[in-house]
Design an enzyme around this catalytic site. Sequence first.
Site, short mmCIF file in Angstrom:
data_model
loop_
_atom_site.label_atom_id
_atom_site.label_comp_id
_atom_site.label_asym_id
_atom_site.label_seq_id
_atom_site.Cartn_x
_atom_site.Cartn_y
_atom_site.Cartn_z
N SER A 250 -12.52 -19.81 23.67
CA SER A 250 -11.88 -18.55 23.32
C SER A 250 -11.39 -18.61 21.88
O SER A 250 -11.38 -19.66 21.25
CB SER A 250 -10.72 -18.25 24.28
N CYS A 251 -10.98 -17.46 21.39
CA CYS A 251 -10.52 -17.29 20.01
C CYS A 251 -9.45 -18.33 19.69
O CYS A 251 -8.57 -18.56 20.51
CB CYS A 251 -9.97 -15.88 19.84
N PRO A 252 -9.54 -18.96 18.57
CA PRO A 252 -10.43 -18.76 17.41
C PRO A 252 -11.61 -19.74 17.37
O PRO A 252 -12.31 -19.81 16.36
CB PRO A 252 -9.50 -19.04 16.24
N MET A 253 -11.85 -20.49 18.43
CA MET A 253 -12.84 -21.56 18.38
C MET A 253 -14.28 -21.12 18.08
O MET A 253 -14.98 -21.82 17.34
CB MET A 253 -12.78 -22.39 19.66
N ASP B 220 -16.98 -15.23 24.91
CA ASP B 220 -15.71 -14.57 24.63
C ASP B 220 -15.95 -13.12 24.19
O ASP B 220 -16.56 -12.89 23.14
CB ASP B 220 -14.95 -15.35 23.54
#
Length: 108
Positions: free
Chosen positions: A45-48, A72
């Site tokens: 999920s964000c920011p990955m 995501d």
Amino acid sequence: MKGLLSKSTSIYPYRYKVMCARYSKKLGGGVHMKADLIVDAKGLSCPMPIVKAKKGLDSLAPGQTMQLETTDKGSVNDFQGWVRQTKHELVNMEEENGIYRFIVKKIQ
């Protein structure tokens, strides 16, 4: 090729670059794209997904392409904004069975 995309936290910039360059996938709109690098960010999920995309693009030369795959939903807006901000080119984007695929061409 399935094994190449199965690890959700890995980037394959060197070892599999030749394999990735030969990988051709039919994308939405009947467009055939060959990605020089495939980054699998599924399950993250964000920011990955953006972090993985940046690392992937940093390993490429200008003119080469990267395919990012993520699950995501928020990455659709995040990634489009990031590509505009970094001045790269978003070549194609599609969603299939909950997997979002982005093809980006490195400009600089």
